[in-house]
Motif scaffolding. Structure first.
Motif, PDB file in Angstrom:
ATOM      1  N   ASN A  13     -20.949 -13.950   4.990  1.00 28.65           N
ATOM      2  CA  ASN A  13     -20.732 -12.828   5.879  1.00 28.65           C
ATOM      3  C   ASN A  13     -19.590 -13.211   6.802  1.00 28.65           C
ATOM      4  O   ASN A  13     -19.692 -14.228   7.478  1.00 28.65           O
ATOM      5  CB  ASN A  13     -21.989 -12.518   6.690  1.00 28.65           C
ATOM      6  CG  ASN A  13     -21.785 -11.366   7.647  1.00 28.65           C
ATOM      7  OD1 ASN A  13     -20.843 -10.606   7.532  1.00 28.65           O
ATOM      8  ND2 ASN A  13     -22.674 -11.253   8.611  1.00 28.65           N
ATOM      9  N   ASN A  34     -21.872  -4.741  -8.629  1.00 27.52           N
ATOM     10  CA  ASN A  34     -23.179  -4.734  -7.974  1.00 27.52           C
ATOM     11  C   ASN A  34     -24.255  -5.061  -9.010  1.00 27.52           C
ATOM     12  O   ASN A  34     -23.951  -5.273 -10.186  1.00 27.52           O
ATOM     13  CB  ASN A  34     -23.438  -3.397  -7.255  1.00 27.52           C
ATOM     14  CG  ASN A  34     -23.472  -2.209  -8.200  1.00 27.52           C
ATOM     15  OD1 ASN A  34     -23.710  -2.339  -9.406  1.00 27.52           O
ATOM     16  ND2 ASN A  34     -23.244  -1.024  -7.653  1.00 27.52           N
ATOM     17  N   LYS A  66     -16.976  -0.740   3.569  1.00 32.38           N
ATOM     18  CA  LYS A  66     -17.837  -1.924   3.601  1.00 32.38           C
ATOM     19  C   LYS A  66     -19.065  -1.666   2.739  1.00 32.38           C
ATOM     20  O   LYS A  66     -19.624  -0.570   2.752  1.00 32.38           O
ATOM     21  CB  LYS A  66     -18.271  -2.264   5.023  1.00 32.38           C
ATOM     22  CG  LYS A  66     -17.118  -2.744   5.886  1.00 32.38           C
ATOM     23  CD  LYS A  66     -16.572  -4.061   5.358  1.00 32.38           C
ATOM     24  CE  LYS A  66     -15.474  -4.597   6.230  1.00 32.38           C
ATOM     25  NZ  LYS A  66     -14.885  -5.805   5.694  1.00 32.38           N
ATOM     26  N   SER A  68     -23.046  -2.758   1.375  1.00 33.23           N
ATOM     27  CA  SER A  68     -24.275  -3.176   2.036  1.00 33.23           C
ATOM     28  C   SER A  68     -24.651  -4.601   1.648  1.00 33.23           C
ATOM     29  O   SER A  68     -24.150  -5.151   0.668  1.00 33.23           O
ATOM     30  CB  SER A  68     -25.415  -2.219   1.666  1.00 33.23           C
ATOM     31  OG  SER A  68     -25.614  -2.232   0.268  1.00 33.23           O
ATOM     32  N   SER A  69     -25.546  -5.187   2.418  1.00 35.56           N
ATOM     33  CA  SER A  69     -26.075  -6.514   2.102  1.00 35.56           C
ATOM     34  C   SER A  69     -26.729  -6.467   0.738  1.00 35.56           C
ATOM     35  O   SER A  69     -27.271  -5.444   0.331  1.00 35.56           O
ATOM     36  CB  SER A  69     -27.117  -6.927   3.143  1.00 35.56           C
ATOM     37  OG  SER A  69     -26.531  -7.064   4.397  1.00 35.56           O
ATOM     38  N   LYS A  92     -25.681  -9.472   6.030  1.00 37.40           N
ATOM     39  CA  LYS A  92     -25.075  -8.980   7.267  1.00 37.40           C
ATOM     40  C   LYS A  92     -25.993  -9.222   8.447  1.00 37.40           C
ATOM     41  O   LYS A  92     -27.155  -9.336   8.326  1.00 37.40           O
ATOM     42  CB  LYS A  92     -24.772  -7.490   7.151  1.00 37.40           C
ATOM     43  CG  LYS A  92     -23.667  -7.233   6.143  1.00 37.40           C
ATOM     44  CD  LYS A  92     -23.302  -5.795   6.138  1.00 37.40           C
ATOM     45  CE  LYS A  92     -22.189  -5.544   5.146  1.00 37.40           C
ATOM     46  NZ  LYS A  92     -21.740  -4.176   5.160  1.00 37.40           N
TER      47      LYS A  92
END
Length: 92
Positions: A13, A34, A66, A68-69, A92
């Motif tokens: 991060n 992903n 951005k 997501s985690s 994050k």
């Protein structure tokens, strides 16, 4: 072809660096996916001279948004051959 996935195994991060070396001029594709296998970001897609390189991913998609985690994967292809697929964890 050398590849250094060491930094990518650990949670990161907000950015992570993917290192690789080319012994000769090669066509390189470095893409982040992903967990659904959908392309998130293309980091490299061109011919590169022999040398050592670092590609930086700032946890954004191809549109600059951005992400997501979660768990992501990158694939490194050199001259159309799969060199490596590695997991990355964005926290994050």
């Amino acid at each position: 072809m050398m590849h250094n996935p060491q930094k990518c195994h650990y949670p990161f991060n907000p950015v992570t660096t993917i290192g690789f070396a080319l012994p000769e001029m090669s066509s390189v594709n470095l893409v982040v996916f992903n967990v659904m296998g959908q392309e998130v970001r293309t980091l490299v897609s061109n011919s590169m001279e022999a040398g050592t390189y670092n590609a930086v991913w700032n946890a954004s998609d191809n549109m600059g948004r951005k992400v997501s985690s979660g768990v992501y994967f990158y694939q490194l292809l050199v001259d159309g051959r799969l060199i490596s697929t590695q997991k990355m964890v964005l926290m994050k």
